[in-house]
Motif scaffolding. Structure first.
Motif, PDB file in Angstrom:
ATOM      1  N   ASN A 153       0.845  -1.189   0.000  1.00 50.59           N
ATOM      2  CA  ASN A 153       0.000   0.000   0.000  1.00 50.59           C
ATOM      3  C   ASN A 153       0.886   1.247   0.000  1.00 50.59           C
ATOM      4  O   ASN A 153       1.766   1.399   0.853  1.00 50.59           O
ATOM      5  N   GLU A 186      -1.364  -4.064   4.486  1.00 46.46           N
ATOM      6  CA  GLU A 186      -0.296  -3.111   4.199  1.00 46.46           C
ATOM      7  C   GLU A 186       0.649  -3.627   3.112  1.00 46.46           C
ATOM      8  O   GLU A 186       1.199  -2.853   2.328  1.00 46.46           O
ATOM      9  N   ASN A 215     -11.562   3.473  -3.419  1.00 49.71           N
ATOM     10  CA  ASN A 215     -11.587   3.173  -1.997  1.00 49.71           C
ATOM     11  C   ASN A 215     -12.997   2.752  -1.582  1.00 49.71           C
ATOM     12  O   ASN A 215     -13.949   3.476  -1.843  1.00 49.71           O
ATOM     13  N   TYR A 228      -6.978   4.588  -3.432  1.00 49.76           N
ATOM     14  CA  TYR A 228      -5.764   4.209  -2.713  1.00 49.76           C
ATOM     15  C   TYR A 228      -4.789   3.607  -3.718  1.00 49.76           C
ATOM     16  O   TYR A 228      -5.187   3.056  -4.746  1.00 49.76           O
ATOM     17  N   VAL A 230      -1.343   1.216  -4.876  1.00 50.12           N
ATOM     18  CA  VAL A 230      -0.599  -0.015  -4.587  1.00 50.12           C
ATOM     19  C   VAL A 230       0.606  -0.101  -5.506  1.00 50.12           C
ATOM     20  O   VAL A 230       0.487   0.089  -6.720  1.00 50.12           O
TER      21      VAL A 230
END
Length: 238
Positions: A153, A186, A215, A228, A230
């Motif tokens: 993340n 995470e 999200n 979000y 990655v």
């Protein structure tokens, strides 16, 4: 004594590997199949971004029959549950009575899994449930397992983090708000060697790619970002 015929929900990562290791030591269970959800659009392990070829090399090295559950790129819950229920029905008809997961402390996820499986008459098993995650990671390494970070993340990490082979120093260098096992999503890993493998899995490190996703919104998500990020590290079979 009759052993419980069990299939294992295999993610390809370190927590799955350690949970499977413990389950294989338990005389009450026999693990006869590994099940992995894959993204049918990219032909990669869901969430991890691992190529299917490496997943097959991994499960072949373990020596347990494996099967994919093919999911669309962004399935809604109805689609997801329809596909999963079809798979579970097939496994139940093959005589499976139990299924195992590498989850550690996500209560909502465990409850969801158990509720869905109870509808089909199967029992869920969690071999490393509620274990201290720092201790789990140290045990994993002490047993001789080896694993590499394949995605992370971007809230916590940059591209330099993906492609890291986890060692004893790894825990000490993590941000304070990151779980040592990445149990809150995470980061995710690919386990490529250890006591459950007949041979290590060979690979090369490829490109590192950044992607953004919508999200999920909840009632208290007013201050959250709409997306979000990655970071992925592509691993190439050798």
């Amino acid at each position: 004594m009759n052993k419980h015929k069990t299939y294992f929900n295999w993610s390809s990562g370190k927590d799955s590997a350690l949970a499977l290791y413990h389950l294989l030591q338990n005389e009450n269970y026999t693990v006869d199949e590994l099940i992995t959800t894959v993204n049918s659009h990219y032909n990669r392990v869901s969430m991890h971004g691992l190529r299917n070829e490496l997943l097959l090399a991994q499960t072949n090295a373990i020596g347990i029959k494996s099967n994919f559950i093919k999911l669309p790129e962004m399935p809604d819950m109805v689609t997801y549950e329809t596909i999963m229920n079809k798979t579970v029905s097939r496994l139940k008809s093959d005589g499976f009575t139990h299924t195992a997961f590498g989850d550690i402390f996500l209560e909502d996820l465990r409850t969801y899994r158990e509720n869905q499986l109870t509808k089909q008459g199967l029992k869920a098993v969690f071999p490393i449930w509620k274990r201290n995650t720092k201790e789990l990671l140290n045990e994993f390494l002490n047993l001789g397992f080896k694993t590499i970070v394949v995605c992370a993340n971007s809230k916590y990490f940059n591209e330099d983090f993906v492609g890291t082979v986890i060692n004893k120093d790894f825990i000490n260098n993590l941000p304070e708000d990151v779980d040592p096992c990445g149990e809150n999503g995470e980061f995710h890993t690919f386990c490529f060697d250890g006591p459950i493998f007949k041979n290590p899995i060979s690979f090369e490190i490829g490109d590192k790619v950044y992607r953004e996703y919508a999200n999920p919104k909840t009632n208290n998500s007013v201050c959250e970002s709409d997306t979000y990020g990655v970071w992925y590290c592509d691993l190439i079979p050798k």
